[in-house]
Scaffold this active site. Structure first.
Site, PDB file in Angstrom:
ATOM      1  N   GLU A   1      40.816  34.465  46.396  1.00 52.46           N
ATOM      2  CA  GLU A   1      42.181  34.713  46.864  1.00 52.46           C
ATOM      3  C   GLU A   1      42.227  35.237  48.296  1.00 52.46           C
ATOM      4  O   GLU A   1      43.176  34.935  49.037  1.00 52.46           O
ATOM      5  CB  GLU A   1      42.886  35.694  45.917  1.00 52.46           C
ATOM      6  CG  GLU A   1      43.181  35.130  44.531  1.00 52.46           C
ATOM      7  CD  GLU A   1      42.026  35.304  43.555  1.00 52.46           C
ATOM      8  OE1 GLU A   1      40.928  35.732  43.992  1.00 52.46           O
ATOM      9  OE2 GLU A   1      42.209  35.021  42.352  1.00 52.46           O
TER      10      GLU A   1
ATOM     11  N   PHE B   1      46.696  43.354  30.050  1.00 52.72           N
ATOM     12  CA  PHE B   1      45.586  42.621  30.659  1.00 52.72           C
ATOM     13  C   PHE B   1      46.018  42.033  32.012  1.00 52.72           C
ATOM     14  O   PHE B   1      47.050  41.368  32.112  1.00 52.72           O
ATOM     15  CB  PHE B   1      45.136  41.504  29.715  1.00 52.72           C
ATOM     16  CG  PHE B   1      44.033  40.643  30.284  1.00 52.72           C
ATOM     17  CD1 PHE B   1      42.766  41.164  30.482  1.00 52.72           C
ATOM     18  CD2 PHE B   1      44.274  39.322  30.621  1.00 52.72           C
ATOM     19  CE1 PHE B   1      41.755  40.383  31.005  1.00 52.72           C
ATOM     20  CE2 PHE B   1      43.266  38.529  31.154  1.00 52.72           C
ATOM     21  CZ  PHE B   1      41.996  39.062  31.339  1.00 52.72           C
ATOM     22  N   GLN B   2      45.246  42.275  33.029  1.00 54.49           N
ATOM     23  CA  GLN B   2      45.484  41.811  34.400  1.00 54.49           C
ATOM     24  C   GLN B   2      46.839  42.269  34.937  1.00 54.49           C
ATOM     25  O   GLN B   2      47.481  41.561  35.710  1.00 54.49           O
ATOM     26  CB  GLN B   2      45.338  40.287  34.502  1.00 54.49           C
ATOM     27  CG  GLN B   2      43.891  39.818  34.289  1.00 54.49           C
ATOM     28  CD  GLN B   2      43.646  38.381  34.643  1.00 54.49           C
ATOM     29  OE1 GLN B   2      44.563  37.551  34.565  1.00 54.49           O
ATOM     30  NE2 GLN B   2      42.420  38.054  35.011  1.00 54.49           N
TER      31      GLN B   2
ATOM     32  N   LYS C   1      55.821  36.549  34.194  1.00 51.56           N
ATOM     33  CA  LYS C   1      55.659  35.270  33.518  1.00 51.56           C
ATOM     34  C   LYS C   1      56.892  34.878  32.712  1.00 51.56           C
ATOM     35  O   LYS C   1      57.192  33.682  32.558  1.00 51.56           O
ATOM     36  CB  LYS C   1      54.432  35.341  32.602  1.00 51.56           C
ATOM     37  CG  LYS C   1      53.861  33.979  32.224  1.00 51.56           C
ATOM     38  CD  LYS C   1      52.507  34.126  31.555  1.00 51.56           C
ATOM     39  CE  LYS C   1      51.895  32.753  31.253  1.00 51.56           C
ATOM     40  NZ  LYS C   1      50.561  32.905  30.621  1.00 51.56           N
TER      41      LYS C   1
ATOM     42  N   MET D   1      27.787  44.299  66.015  1.00 43.43           N
ATOM     43  CA  MET D   1      28.550  45.323  66.738  1.00 43.43           C
ATOM     44  C   MET D   1      28.188  46.712  66.238  1.00 43.43           C
ATOM     45  O   MET D   1      28.166  47.672  67.019  1.00 43.43           O
ATOM     46  CB  MET D   1      30.054  45.069  66.582  1.00 43.43           C
ATOM     47  CG  MET D   1      30.912  45.894  67.535  1.00 43.43           C
ATOM     48  SD  MET D   1      30.577  45.545  69.288  1.00 43.43           S
ATOM     49  CE  MET D   1      31.606  44.092  69.532  1.00 43.43           C
TER      50      MET D   1
END
Length: 589
Positions: free
Chosen positions: A76, A138-139, A188, A499
C-alpha cells in the site's frame, strides 16, 4: 493501464458473459460501492493504484465494469507514492485505495509524504461495518483519527446515498487551492448497501474559498519595493508548479531581468541553464544560489513554505532582505520567515498583478554581474580520477546526456537524491519527482511507476535510487514487470545509507553505526529474478553502453552502478547554519 493488464481484463471478460454485461461506462449506481466508482468517473479519474483486501472488496468489485484502470501494487505504501507521482507529473489528482487496518496504516507514510509536499492524492480505505466500529474488530483501526493530522480533510462515509458525493468532494478538494491529500473511509455496510442515487459532479465545500487575487494595495506596495530594489532575487517554490504558473514566473523573471533561485520542489520552473537561473538553494543547493539569498536586498518568494532545509537558521536567512511572499495559503505567510509584503493568492495571478503594477524594472545590472561572478567562484564540479572508484555525479550526467529534455526523473531520498538534483539539468516543470518534505526513502521506484502511467509515451522515466532506498520498496519492481512499464532504474550503490555515513563522518567522529551493509544483493541479478533486465557497472568505460542499452530496452531495467563509497555531497550547509557558510569539503564543516 498497461497493455498486458488490459489484455488480462479482456481475457477475463471473454470468459464471463456476466462481465460482458457489466462492462459499461459510466457505472450504473446500485450500491454505495458503485456510487463511489461513479463519483470517481465523474471526476475524470483514469488510473488508480491499490491493494485488495476484505473491507474494500465491494469497491474493487464495482471497478470490474468501470473504464478506470487499476494498477495492483505490491504494498500500500507503493500505491500512495505511485498516486503521488501520478499527480505531480499529470497535475490530476492521484487515487490510491486499500483495505482497513494494516492496509490503511500502510498508506500513512505516502499520505504524510503527499501532505508535506502539497500533492493532490485521494485515499480510499475500507472499514469494518459501522455496527462493529469501536469493537476492536478484525482489521479495524481508527483511520480518520490516524490520518487527521496529515490530510487536508478526511471523511467517514456513513450513508450509501451520500457516499458518492463525499468521494467527489474529496477529489475536488484535493486539487483545489493549495493541493493536498484527502481520505474517505468506507465502512463495508455503506459500500454494500443498495442505492440508486447518482452522485453529482465533484464540488468543493461551500465554505472552502481560496483567495485567487492579492489585495491591490498590498500589490502596489510590493511593486514599489521591486522597482527600487538594488539586489532583487526571485525564489520559485513548488507552489509555482502546482499553480501551472511556470510560464508566468519565467516571463516575470526575464521581463525584469531578476535572478532566480528555486527550492527543490520548484526545480524546473526556470530552465537551469538560463543565464538568470542560479539553480536551487538550501542545505545542498548551489553555492551561488545560497550566496544570492544571503546578499539580496529584496527576496520575492513565490509558492514556498520556507522549510528548514531551505532556510538553515531562520535568524541568518536572507539577513539583508525585505521579503515579498506570494502564497495561496495564508497560514504560510510569516509562519517561518517574516513577510514584509504578504501577497495571498494564486501564484500565476499574483505575478500578473505585480506585472501590471510595476512601471519600471529595478536597476540591477551590477547585481546580475555579481551573481554571474558567484557562478564562476563556486562552480558545481567534482574530481573523477581514473584510479578512484566511479563517481556518482558522472553517472547522473551520463544519464542526463543520454535522455531528452522531456525525461522525467524520480528519486528516493539520500545522497543519490542530492546528486540527481545537482547534476541533472532540468529545463521544464513536473520533470523532477522526489520526496522533499517528509524525506521518504523508498519513494523513487513506486513513484517511477506512477510517473510512467502519467507521462506521454515518448517521455523517458528514469529512477535514480540509492541501494538503501531501493531495498525499501524493491517489491514494486514486480509491478513494473507485470505491467510491462518502460522505466530505467539507476542505483547509485555505495553499500551504505550514504547520507547517514556522511553525517557520521562529519559529526560523529566517523563511527558508522548501522550505516553500512555487510552484505547487499547483486541488484542486476535481482532485477533479472523479477523479470526485468539488469546490468552491473563498476568502471567509467562501462557507463555509456549500459545506459544506452537500458534506455533502449522496452520494459523495466535496472543498472547497478557501484560508486565510490567515500564520495560525499557538497556544497553542504550544516543543519541550522547560515546559507553563505556552506562547506565544500568535510574539513570546512
Amino acid at each position: 493501464m498497461s497493455e498486458r493488464t488490459t489484455k488480462q481484463r479482456e481475457t477475463d471478460a471473454d470468459e464471463s458473459t456476466e462481465a460482458d454485461a457489466s462492462d459499461a461506462s459510466p457505472t450504473t449506481v446500485t450500491s454505495g460501492a458503485t456510487s463511489t466508482v461513479r463519483a470517481l468517473e465523474n471526476a475524470g479519474i483514469e488510473v488508480m493504484f491499490g491493494v485488495q483486501g476484505g473491507a474494500i472488496m465491494p469497491v474493487y468489485d464495482a471497478l470490474w465494469g468501470s473504464d478506470i484502470d487499476h494498477v495492483m501494487m505490491a504494498h500500500e505504501q507503493g500505491a500512495a507514492h505511485a498516486a503521488d507521482a501520478y499527480n505531480v507529473v499529470s497535475g490530476q489528482p492521484g487515487v490510491c485505495l486499500a483495505t482497513s487496518g494494516p492496509g490503511a496504516t500502510n498508506l500513512v507514510t505516502g499520505i504524510a509524504d503527499a501532505n508535506m509536499d502539497s500533492d493532490a492524492v485521494v485515499a480510499l480505505t475500507g472499514q469494518v461495518p459501522q455496527t462493529m466500529v469501536g469493537s476492536d474488530a478484525f482489521q479495524e483501526t481508527d483511520t480518520t483519527g490516524i490520518t487527521a493530522p496529515i490530510t487536508k480533510n478526511n471523511y467517514f462515509a456513513s450513508d450509501a446515498d451520500t457516499v458518492g458525493d463525499t468521494v467527489g468532494e474529496a477529489v475536488a478538494l484535493a486539487g483545489s487551492g493549495r493541493p493536498g491529500p484527502t481520505l474517505v473511509d468506507l465502512p463495508k455496510d455503506v459500500t454494500n448497501d443498495e442505492t440508486d442515487r447518482e452522485p453529482g459532479m465533484p464540488q468543493t465545500p461551500e465554505t472552502y474559498t481560496p483567495q485567487d487575487e492579492a489585495d491591490e494595495a498590498a500589490v502596489d506596495r510590493a511593486a514599489a519595493a521591486i522597482e527600487t530594489a538594488e539586489r532583487p532575487l526571485l525564489l520559485f517554490g513548488g507552489g509555482v508548479v502546482k499553480a501551472e504558473a511556470s510560464e508566468a514566473a519565467r516571463s516575470f523573471a526575464t521581463g525584469y531581468e531578476i535572478p532566480v533561485v528555486t527550492t527543490m520542489p520548484g526545480i524546473g520552473t526556470m530552465p537551469e541553464d538560463h543565464d538568470l537561473c542560479l539553480s536551487w538553494a538550501g542545505m545542498h543547493g548551489t553555492g551561488y544560489a545560497n550566496m544570492a539569498i544571503n546578499h539580496t536586498d529584496l527576496l520575492i518568494a513565490v509558492g514556498t513554505r520556507f522549510d528548514d532545509r531551505l532556510t538553515g537558521g531562520i535568524e541568518t536567512f536572507a539577513p539583508e532582505a525585505d521579503v515579498v511572499h506570494v502564497d495561496i495559503d495564508p497560514a504560510e505567510i510569516s509562519k517561518n520567515i517574516h513577510a514584509d509584503y504578504p501577497l495571498i493568492g494564486d501564484a500565476g495571478r499574483v505575478l500578473e498583478q505585480l506585472d501590471d503594477a510595476i512601471s519600471t524594472a529595478p536597476n540591477a545590472e551590477a547585481w546580475r554581474e555579481q551573481c554571474r561572478t558567484w557562478k564562476v567562484e563556486y562552480p558545481m564540479d567534482y574530481a573523477a580520477p581514473d584510479d578512484e572508484p566511479l563517481k556518482p555525479q558522472f553517472v547522473v550526467e551520463a544519464l542526463d546526456e543520454a535522455t531528452s529534455d522531456e525525461a522525467i526523473v524520480t528519486s528516493g531520498v539520500g545522497q543519490h537524491q542530492m546528486w540527481a538534483s545537482q547534476y541533472w539539468t532540468f529545463r521544464e516543470p513536473r520533470k523532477w519527482i522526489s520526496s522533499h518534505g517528509l524525506g521518504t526513502m523508498g519513494y523513487g521506484l513506486p513513484a517511477a511507476i506512477g510517473a510512467r502511467l502519467a507521462a506521454d509515451p515518448d517521455e523517458e522515466v528514469v529512477c535514480i535510487d540509492g541501494d538503501g532506498s531501493f531495498l525499501m520498496t524493491v517489491q514494486e519492481l514486480s509491478v513494473a514487470v507485470r505491467e510491462d512499464l518502460d522505466i530505467t532504474v539507476a542505483i547509485l550503490n555505495n553499500e551504505y545509507i550514504g547520507m547517514v555515513r556522511q553525517w557520521q563522518d562529519a559529526f560523529f567522529e566517523g563511527r558508522h553505526m548501522a550505516a553500512g551493509y555487510s552484505w547487499i544483493p547483486e541488484f542486476d541479478k535481482l532485477a533479472e529474478a523479477f523479470g526485468a533486465r539488469g546490468w552491473r557497472v563498476d568502471d567509467y568505460d562501462e557507463v555509456a553502453d549500459a545506459v544506452e542499452e537500458a534506455l533502449a530496452y522496452d520494459g523495466p531495467s535496472v543498472i547497478d552502478f557501484h560508486i565510490d563509497p567515500a564520495e560525499n555531497v557538497y556544497p553542504m550547509v550544516p543543519s541550522g547554519g547560515a546559507n553563505d557558510k556552506f562547506a565544500l569539503s568535510e574539513e570546512q564543516l
